[in-house]
Write a protein that holds these residues in place. Structure first.
Motif, PDB file in Angstrom:
ATOM      1  N   GLU A 130       0.826  -1.202   0.000  1.00 15.47           N
ATOM      2  CA  GLU A 130       0.000   0.000   0.000  1.00 15.47           C
ATOM      3  C   GLU A 130       0.862   1.256   0.000  1.00 15.47           C
ATOM      4  OE1 GLU A 130      -2.527  -0.590   3.378  1.00 15.47           O
ATOM      5  OE2 GLU A 130      -4.019  -1.715   2.231  1.00 15.47           O
ATOM      6  N   ALA A 164       0.877   4.036  -2.943  1.00 16.95           N
ATOM      7  CA  ALA A 164       0.644   5.463  -2.675  1.00 16.95           C
ATOM      8  C   ALA A 164       1.749   6.311  -3.305  1.00 16.95           C
ATOM      9  CB  ALA A 164       0.560   5.713  -1.178  1.00 16.95           C
ATOM     10  N   LYS A 172       1.140   6.372  -7.052  1.00 17.89           N
ATOM     11  CA  LYS A 172       0.013   7.252  -7.361  1.00 17.89           C
ATOM     12  C   LYS A 172       0.441   8.714  -7.297  1.00 17.89           C
ATOM     13  CE  LYS A 172      -3.963   4.431  -5.994  1.00 17.89           C
ATOM     14  NZ  LYS A 172      -5.077   4.316  -5.043  1.00 17.89           N
TER      15      LYS A 172
END
Length: 81
Positions: A56, A60, A63
């Motif tokens: 995760e 992130a 992104k």
């Protein structure tokens, strides 16, 4: 070491499934093997949680990089137009 198990009728289905899972016909052996399985699965669960957190975090960061690129691209396009 001796283990006394009472009220096995209340837990008949769990004990039956645990014996099948551990491939043991003896209830105490099945319970001990089941305990070790629970400890092992608990560790595997914690390892998977850690891997998920790391994934995760990487997602992130990716992104954010993509969003920064898209923002820069849009700013450049606006400047050209």
């Amino acid at each position: 070491m001796a283990i006394t198990i009472r009220n096995t009728d209340e837990h008949y289905y769990m004990i039956r499934e645990l014996k099948a899972l551990t491939q043991s016909n003896v209830t105490t052996k099945a319970l001990i093997k089941g305990g070790y399985l629970a400890v092992e699965l608990g560790q595997q669960l914690e390892d998977e949680r850690q891997r998920r957190i790391e994934a995760e975090s990487k997602l992130a960061a990716l992104k954010a990089t993509v969003n920064q690129y898209l923002d820069s691209h849009q700013a450049l396009k606006s400047a050209v137009d």
